[in-house]
Design an enzyme around this catalytic site. Structure first.
Site, short mmCIF file in Angstrom:
data_model
loop_
_atom_site.label_atom_id
_atom_site.label_comp_id
_atom_site.label_asym_id
_atom_site.label_seq_id
_atom_site.Cartn_x
_atom_site.Cartn_y
_atom_site.Cartn_z
N ASN A 9 59.44 89.01 58.51
CA ASN A 9 58.37 88.10 58.04
C ASN A 9 57.32 87.94 59.21
OD1 ASN A 9 56.75 85.74 57.61
ND2 ASN A 9 58.23 84.22 57.72
N LYS A 11 54.77 86.41 59.32
CA LYS A 11 53.98 85.26 59.73
C LYS A 11 52.48 85.59 59.82
CE LYS A 11 58.14 82.97 61.36
NZ LYS A 11 58.76 82.04 62.09
N HIS A 95 58.95 78.31 52.83
CA HIS A 95 59.15 78.53 54.51
C HIS A 95 58.93 77.19 55.15
CE1 HIS A 95 58.97 79.92 58.54
NE2 HIS A 95 59.60 80.86 58.04
N GLU A 97 57.47 76.52 57.69
CA GLU A 97 56.34 76.25 58.24
C GLU A 97 55.30 75.99 57.29
OE1 GLU A 97 56.21 80.05 60.10
OE2 GLU A 97 57.79 79.45 61.74
N GLU A 167 67.34 78.88 57.09
CA GLU A 167 66.75 78.86 58.39
C GLU A 167 66.79 77.46 58.75
OE1 GLU A 167 63.83 82.38 58.29
OE2 GLU A 167 62.80 80.85 57.88
N GLY A 173 62.15 80.65 66.10
CA GLY A 173 61.32 80.95 67.10
C GLY A 173 61.67 80.25 68.66
N SER A 213 65.51 83.27 65.01
CA SER A 213 65.87 84.03 66.16
C SER A 213 66.94 85.14 65.88
CB SER A 213 66.52 82.86 67.38
OG SER A 213 65.46 81.90 67.59
#
Ligand code: 13P
Length: 252
Positions: A9, A11, A95, A97, A167, A173, A213
């Site tokens: 991904n 992003k 996701h 985010e 996730e 991250g 990660s």
């Protein structure tokens, strides 16, 4: 045995020349194995060229989001019809985010999952808990609710095709990975939830990825777990060499 699916991904990263460099470096090098599938989840402007450049290769192309309507007055949005028309095969839905910054909800994820299947796109549905939820022991309940709502109303065959990405938000991250045992416990819970809603035979077919990660140094340990069938990788998927190492780990 379920095949492993490794998805990178990107992003909101890369410009077109970097996207081209990446795909040129990766196409032809992805292991020719039935055991593993490689997907690149790229920003909208690169999808067309990525589909063209990966044509005939083992690499599939995914969008990172889409609208659930086919078309209409939704300025700035991209529809499943457009993605299908470009030759995109997968789409990331829900996701964290998107949930945090763009008001994505379990309801819209469900609508999008239906729209994806209606247009022949395979959804990668993301679920996961915050650090507060984990500390309050709410992980399983939270993830269970997200999964149940996401697949609501889908046929058993569609559920079997759905890719679920677990996730944990606190691991995205941050360099913090869930221990492979903890990640597996949640992935196994997700499979049980799917079994409750459908059947054991269907639940056994569902590919469940871990994300947060993941990198070449920890992916093998994660993939060795019973219910982790792949990875959704952010940072470590941006460089071609690292992405290839991640995919390679799926063949072991
Ligand atoms: O959000 C992720 C993939 O969708 C995970 O990102 P990182 O691999 O950078 O932690």
């Amino acid at each position: 045995m379920r095949k492993k699916i490794i998805a990178g991904n990107w992003k909101m990263n890369k410009v077109l020349s970097e996207s081209n460099q990446f795909v040129n470096a990766v196409v032809g090098k992805v292991p020719d194995s039935e055991q593993v599938e490689a997907i690149v989840c790229a920003p909208f402007p690169y999808l067309s060229s990525l589909v063209e450049k990966t044509n005939g290769s083992k690499v599939k192309v995914a969008a990172q989001n889409m609208h659930f309507e086919d078309n209409g007055a939704y300025t700035g949005e991209v529809s499943p019809v457009m993605l299908k028309d470009l030759g995109v095969s997968h789409v990331v839905l829900g996701h964290s985010e998107r949930r945090e910054y763009f008001a994505e909800t379990d309801e819209t994820v469900n609508k999008k999952a239906h729209a994806a299947f209606h247009h022949g796109l395979t959804p990668i549905v993301c679920v996961g808990e915050t650090l507060e939820q984990r500390e309050a022991n709410e992980t399983k309940n939270h993830v269970e609710a997200q999964v149940k709502k996401a697949i609501e109303g889908l046929s058993d065959e569609q559920v079997a095709e759905t890719i679920v990405a677990y996730e944990p938000i606190w691991a995205i991250g941050t360099g913090k990975t869930a221990s492979s045992e903890d990640a597996n416990e949640v992935c196994s819970h997700i499979r049980n939830v799917i079994k409750e809603v459908t059947s054991e035979a269907i639940a056994e077919k569902v590919v469940i990825q871990y994300g947060g990660s993941v990198k070449p140094s920890n992916i093998e340990e994660l993939l060795s777990q019973s219910d982790i069938d792949g990875a959704l990788v952010g940072g470590a998927s941006l460089e071609a060499e690292s992405f290839l190492q991640l995919v390679e780990a799926g063949t072991k």
